[in-house]
Design a protein around this motif. Structure first.
Motif, PDB file in Angstrom:
ATOM      1  N   ALA A 181     -11.513   5.440   3.237  1.00  0.00           N
ATOM      2  CA  ALA A 181     -11.700   5.547   1.794  1.00  0.00           C
ATOM      3  C   ALA A 181     -10.392   5.242   1.073  1.00  0.00           C
ATOM      4  O   ALA A 181     -10.388   4.593   0.025  1.00  0.00           O
ATOM      5  N   ASP A 182      -9.294   5.702   1.645  1.00  0.00           N
ATOM      6  CA  ASP A 182      -7.993   5.487   1.023  1.00  0.00           C
ATOM      7  C   ASP A 182      -7.612   4.012   1.070  1.00  0.00           C
ATOM      8  O   ASP A 182      -7.191   3.432   0.064  1.00  0.00           O
ATOM      9  N   LEU A 183      -7.789   3.365   2.207  1.00  0.00           N
ATOM     10  CA  LEU A 183      -7.437   1.951   2.329  1.00  0.00           C
ATOM     11  C   LEU A 183      -8.313   1.089   1.424  1.00  0.00           C
ATOM     12  O   LEU A 183      -7.818   0.159   0.791  1.00  0.00           O
ATOM     13  N   TYR A 184      -9.598   1.436   1.356  1.00  0.00           N
ATOM     14  CA  TYR A 184     -10.481   0.668   0.487  1.00  0.00           C
ATOM     15  C   TYR A 184     -10.045   0.820  -0.962  1.00  0.00           C
ATOM     16  O   TYR A 184     -10.072  -0.134  -1.734  1.00  0.00           O
ATOM     17  N   ASN A 185      -9.641   2.035  -1.335  1.00  0.00           N
ATOM     18  CA  ASN A 185      -9.206   2.252  -2.701  1.00  0.00           C
ATOM     19  C   ASN A 185      -8.008   1.373  -3.033  1.00  0.00           C
ATOM     20  O   ASN A 185      -7.976   0.697  -4.056  1.00  0.00           O
ATOM     21  N   ARG A 186      -7.012   1.375  -2.118  1.00  0.00           N
ATOM     22  CA  ARG A 186      -5.810   0.557  -2.359  1.00  0.00           C
ATOM     23  C   ARG A 186      -6.184  -0.923  -2.409  1.00  0.00           C
ATOM     24  O   ARG A 186      -5.679  -1.693  -3.226  1.00  0.00           O
ATOM     25  N   PHE A 187      -7.079  -1.297  -1.533  1.00  0.00           N
ATOM     26  CA  PHE A 187      -7.534  -2.688  -1.485  1.00  0.00           C
ATOM     27  C   PHE A 187      -8.168  -3.089  -2.815  1.00  0.00           C
ATOM     28  O   PHE A 187      -7.875  -4.149  -3.373  1.00  0.00           O
ATOM     29  N   ILE A 188      -9.006  -2.189  -3.339  1.00  0.00           N
ATOM     30  CA  ILE A 188      -9.696  -2.487  -4.599  1.00  0.00           C
ATOM     31  C   ILE A 188      -8.685  -2.651  -5.734  1.00  0.00           C
ATOM     32  O   ILE A 188      -8.791  -3.578  -6.538  1.00  0.00           O
ATOM     33  N   LEU A 189      -7.694  -1.750  -5.771  1.00  0.00           N
ATOM     34  CA  LEU A 189      -6.707  -1.815  -6.850  1.00  0.00           C
ATOM     35  C   LEU A 189      -5.968  -3.151  -6.819  1.00  0.00           C
ATOM     36  O   LEU A 189      -5.805  -3.815  -7.842  1.00  0.00           O
ATOM     37  N   VAL A 190      -5.537  -3.564  -5.622  1.00  0.00           N
ATOM     38  CA  VAL A 190      -4.788  -4.813  -5.502  1.00  0.00           C
ATOM     39  C   VAL A 190      -5.702  -6.002  -5.818  1.00  0.00           C
ATOM     40  O   VAL A 190      -5.316  -6.939  -6.518  1.00  0.00           O
ATOM     41  N   LEU A 191      -6.940  -5.915  -5.315  1.00  0.00           N
ATOM     42  CA  LEU A 191      -7.895  -7.009  -5.554  1.00  0.00           C
ATOM     43  C   LEU A 191      -8.163  -7.168  -7.054  1.00  0.00           C
ATOM     44  O   LEU A 191      -8.188  -8.289  -7.584  1.00  0.00           O
ATOM     45  N   GLU A 211      -6.208  -6.404  -9.486  1.00  0.00           N
ATOM     46  CA  GLU A 211      -5.035  -6.995 -10.138  1.00  0.00           C
ATOM     47  C   GLU A 211      -5.119  -8.523 -10.074  1.00  0.00           C
ATOM     48  O   GLU A 211      -4.815  -9.228 -11.032  1.00  0.00           O
ATOM     49  N   PHE A 223       0.829  -1.204   0.000  1.00  0.00           N
ATOM     50  CA  PHE A 223       0.000   0.000   0.000  1.00  0.00           C
ATOM     51  C   PHE A 223       0.864   1.255   0.000  1.00  0.00           C
ATOM     52  O   PHE A 223       0.555   2.229  -0.656  1.00  0.00           O
ATOM     53  N   MET A 241       2.097   2.423  -3.305  1.00  0.00           N
ATOM     54  CA  MET A 241       1.141   2.874  -4.306  1.00  0.00           C
ATOM     55  C   MET A 241       1.096   4.392  -4.294  1.00  0.00           C
ATOM     56  O   MET A 241       1.255   5.006  -3.261  1.00  0.00           O
ATOM     57  N   VAL A 290     -12.313   6.430  -2.193  1.00  0.00           N
ATOM     58  CA  VAL A 290     -13.498   5.684  -2.639  1.00  0.00           C
ATOM     59  C   VAL A 290     -14.748   6.350  -2.068  1.00  0.00           C
ATOM     60  O   VAL A 290     -14.803   6.639  -0.887  1.00  0.00           O
TER      61      VAL A 290
END
Lengths: 259, 212
Positions: free
Chosen positions: B178-188, B190, A130, A133, A139
């Motif tokens: 919101a930021d962690l979810y965004n990073r999570f979504i990007l990795v997911l 992939e 993370f 990135m 979101v």
């Protein structure tokens, strides 16, 4: 380097080019440790060089990167090899730059953020992924609500009000945020709603799911009149609904709190 | 020693104003003293604990209840105005003054108590004392008012400070989430792209196997 005491053969027949040191580990210290482990050191990378080791980046490092011929690896990787007395596999976190071959190899093993396709991750590794990135966009709340529903995280105590769009009756004139009444418990309720996942809006519009009112019921009539004009009806509940839901950690049935 | 000072109007002459001071120790039920003044003359008297008990007994009233009534009649002031009557009758020389207090009822009234008050020889002293008492009260109330106002201001500013801080915490939490979810979504995503790619490769392999 003729006087080194060999302590291991980890780097047997491996050639390194150490470009810079880092902190208390100087370039020459790293070089002598490589020699102790059976490796050889050159001052300029050549066709036989396994990789370029970099502590701090400088112009020379940038030039090496620009040449796109060598793998440029962080000195931390070397330190981990010394520590574990093993040839630690490269991970995206160690790579400052990759040669085309290595890049292709990594693309099979890792996604573009450096998370492995096959190896399990853990908190520390995910944090690391993370952190590498780019600063990301945020979101929107409704996407979070969807995600939480899909993965059944919606029973989380921090998501009591997730998915709800709520107007709090804390303006002297309905829908006039400039007329906010300060220092009332309603403004605390609004913050609690947000903390526990709700979307709090300052305008009472179509799509609002709840209106929260306090002790002052002087605007209820007007709010109800507005509701008659809406296709999707919202519920008008007392602030007690928020208070008790938060206290018990679960969303309470609104019908007990209708105004 | 506790005291109250009230304005009363006798039922016979409602336009006249008298000042009634009642003083007692701890509780009105243990007896009390009365000073009555019309601004020129003053009369004083005492009601003992025994007299209170006797009055209650005469009326066949619970003593506690009777004392409650006395409190409402004599010391409650404005709140119970109109619900109690006071009768004052003075003799020619103003030497004696008869004072009685009664509870107002829909049909008539009933007497709670009465006593003879003696004229005070130096009414000026008594009136001075009454005014002094008022000024003391005023001073105390003003000081208390100021103190409460300051306290209130402090509480209000503390409140808004905490509210601002809480808002910051909430904002930080919302952003972090919101930021962690965004990073999570990007990795997911992939990972999902990889799965899609593998499915594609598998299908291609199946097709070429079928062709062969």
């Amino acid at each position: 380097l003729s006087t080194v005491n060999k302590v291991s053969n980890v780097f047997e027949d491996v050639e390194f080019c150490v470009m810079t040191g880092m902190g208390k580990y100087s370039k020459s210290y790293l070089e002598s440790r490589i020699a102790e482990c059976g490796g050889s050191v050159v001052q300029n990378p050549g066709p036989e060089t396994y990789c370029v080791i970099v502590g701090a980046e400088n112009v020379r490092v940038k030039n090496i990167i620009a040449s796109n011929k060598y793998d440029v690896v962080r000195a931390e990787w070397l330190l981990q090899c010394f520590q574990t007395k093993m040839l630690v596999p490269w991970q995206p976190a160690f790579m400052i730059h990759m040669s085309p071959d290595t890049k292709e190899h990594f693309a099979r093993e890792y996604d573009c953020y450096g998370d492995s396709y096959t190896a399990d991750t853990d908190v520390a590794q995910l944090k690391e992924v993370f952190s590498r990135m780019e600063d990301s966009k945020l979101v929107p709340l409704d996407v979070i609500a969807e995600l939480e529903e899909r993965y059944s995280w919606n029973s989380c105590q921090l998501s009591i009000f997730r998915g709800n769009t709520i107007y709090v009756d804390c303006y002297t004139v309905v829908n006039e945020p400039r007329t906010k009444i300060h220092g009332t418990t309603l403004s605390i309720r609004a913050l609690e709603l947000r903390f526990y996942g709700a979307k709090v809006v300052s305008h009472l519009e179509e799509g609002v799911s709840h209106v929260i009112v306090g002790e002052d019921h002087s605007r209820v009539k007007e709010i109800k009149a507005l509701r008659r004009t809406f296709g999707k009806k919202f519920k008008i509940v007392s602030e007690l609904w928020v208070k008790q839901s938060v206290e018990e950690g679960v969303p309470k049935d609104e019908n007990q709190y209708l105004v | 020693m506790e005291k109250t000072l009230n304005r009363i109007h006798p039922v016979s002459h409602p336009e006249e104003t008298y000042f009634l001071q009642v003083s007692w120790e701890k509780d009105l039920g243990t007896g009390f003293g009365i000073i009555l003044s019309d601004g020129q003359c003053a009369w004083t008297g005492k009601v003992s604990e025994a007299e209170i008990s006797r009055e209650a007994a005469d009326m066949e009233m619970n003593r506690e209840k009777y004392v409650e009534e006395l409190k409402k009649a004599l010391i409650a002031g404005e709140e119970s105005a109109g619900r109690y009557n006071f009768a004052i009758s003075r003799d020619e020389e103003n030497m004696e003054c008869h004072f009685s207090y009664e509870r107002n009822l829909k049909d008539g009234s009933f007497r709670l108590g009465s006593l003879k008050l003696q004229k005070v020889s130096s009414p000026a002293e008594v009136i001075k004392e009454l005014i002094g008492y008022c000024l003391d009260c005023l001073g105390r109330l003003q000081a208390k008012n100021e103190h409460l106002q300051k306290e209130n201001e402090r509480l209000f500013s503390d409140w808004s400070d905490v509210e601002k801080r809480l808002e910051k915490c909430v904002e930080a939490k919302e952003e972090l989430e919101a930021d962690l979810y965004n990073r999570f979504i990007l990795v997911l995503n992939e990972k999902k792209a990889k799965i899609r790619n593998l499915q594609k490769l598998l299908n291609e392999a199946k097709e070429s196997a079928a062709d062969a």
